[in-house]
Design an enzyme around this catalytic site. Structure first.
Site, mmCIF file in Angstrom:
data_model
loop_
_atom_site.group_PDB
_atom_site.id
_atom_site.type_symbol
_atom_site.label_atom_id
_atom_site.label_comp_id
_atom_site.label_asym_id
_atom_site.label_seq_id
_atom_site.Cartn_x
_atom_site.Cartn_y
_atom_site.Cartn_z
ATOM 1 N N ASP A 8 0.869 -1.176 0.000
ATOM 2 C CA ASP A 8 0.000 0.000 0.000
ATOM 3 C C ASP A 8 0.911 1.232 0.000
ATOM 4 O O ASP A 8 2.143 1.122 -0.164
ATOM 5 C CB ASP A 8 -0.997 -0.038 1.174
ATOM 6 C CG ASP A 8 -0.338 0.128 2.539
ATOM 7 O OD1 ASP A 8 0.906 0.236 2.605
ATOM 8 O OD2 ASP A 8 -1.068 0.149 3.540
ATOM 9 N N CYS A 66 3.169 -3.199 4.053
ATOM 10 C CA CYS A 66 2.327 -2.069 4.445
ATOM 11 C C CYS A 66 3.060 -1.345 5.572
ATOM 12 O O CYS A 66 4.274 -1.514 5.721
ATOM 13 C CB CYS A 66 0.909 -2.511 4.820
ATOM 14 S SG CYS A 66 0.765 -3.652 6.198
ATOM 15 N N THR A 68 2.902 -1.674 8.870
ATOM 16 C CA THR A 68 3.396 -2.608 9.886
ATOM 17 C C THR A 68 3.597 -4.019 9.362
ATOM 18 O O THR A 68 4.202 -4.841 10.056
ATOM 19 C CB THR A 68 2.362 -2.720 11.018
ATOM 20 O OG1 THR A 68 1.121 -3.166 10.430
ATOM 21 C CG2 THR A 68 2.154 -1.375 11.719
ATOM 22 N N HIS A 99 10.538 -23.878 8.392
ATOM 23 C CA HIS A 99 9.540 -24.551 9.238
ATOM 24 C C HIS A 99 8.112 -24.403 8.709
ATOM 25 O O HIS A 99 7.298 -25.293 8.922
ATOM 26 C CB HIS A 99 9.568 -23.968 10.658
ATOM 27 C CG HIS A 99 10.820 -24.289 11.413
ATOM 28 N ND1 HIS A 99 10.868 -24.340 12.785
ATOM 29 C CD2 HIS A 99 12.081 -24.567 10.988
ATOM 30 C CE1 HIS A 99 12.095 -24.641 13.180
ATOM 31 N NE2 HIS A 99 12.856 -24.774 12.099
ATOM 32 N N HIS A 134 7.824 -30.795 9.691
ATOM 33 C CA HIS A 134 7.166 -29.511 9.412
ATOM 34 C C HIS A 134 6.036 -29.684 8.403
ATOM 35 O O HIS A 134 5.010 -29.005 8.491
ATOM 36 C CB HIS A 134 8.193 -28.491 8.922
ATOM 37 C CG HIS A 134 9.298 -28.279 9.908
ATOM 38 N ND1 HIS A 134 9.074 -27.766 11.160
ATOM 39 C CD2 HIS A 134 10.626 -28.547 9.837
ATOM 40 C CE1 HIS A 134 10.216 -27.715 11.821
ATOM 41 N NE2 HIS A 134 11.171 -28.189 11.044
#
Ligand code: RB5
Length: 143
Positions: A8, A66, A68, A99, A134
């Site tokens: 964004d 973005c 965060t 993982h 995994h």
């Protein structure tokens, strides 16, 4: 391996740095938007662009940025073919591949040093999935 990348407005500047770095390293990179740091847009629209691209091309990898990285990771992880990992360290980026077989790296431009972010991208794109136990765990979160 194609890399689909989107952000964004709050992730635009970091996205451009990453695209330049990946171009220099020879990765095929496809920029799915946005195209400005100043025009406010909605991060889910850009998360969905990369989610759709990975549905068409499952061997590709995605990068979503973005402010965060949180909104992008929430939006992308609503889709069953997506394993999006919000990473704040090189260790996170490595473990997300080894993982979790993550296929989207999420980053926060406002929370991540830009040089370190380039390292996270490199680690993410070059680290293979460890499979074994995994894979068995990933089977349990399939929907
Ligand atoms: C935009 O201001 C910001 O909310 C967005 O980039 C993101 O951080 C949301 O999770």
């Amino acid at each position: 391996m194609t890399v689909y990348i989107a952000s964004d407005h709050a992730g635009f500047t970091l996205k451009k740095l990453i695209i330049n770095d990946l171009n220099e390293k020879g990765y095929p990179v496809i920029d799915m938007g946005t195209s400005s740091a100043t025009e406010s847009v909605d991060y889910p629209d850009f998360a969905h662009a990369v989610v759709d691209a990975l549905e068409m091309e499952p061997s590709a990898q995605g990068i979503l940025i973005c402010g965060t990285g949180i909104g992008m990771s929430i939006a992308a992880n609503r889709f069953s073919h997506i394993r999006a990992a919000l990473c704040h360290s090189d260790h996170d980026a490595r473990a997300a591949r080894q993982h979790n077989n993550a296929n989207i790296l999420c980053l926060g431009e406002r929370t991540t040093d830009k040089d370190r972010a380039l390292d996270f991208v490199h680690t993410f794109l070059t680290t293979p999935f460890d499979k074994g136990r995994h894979q068995q765990r990933l089977e349990k979160i399939k929907c």
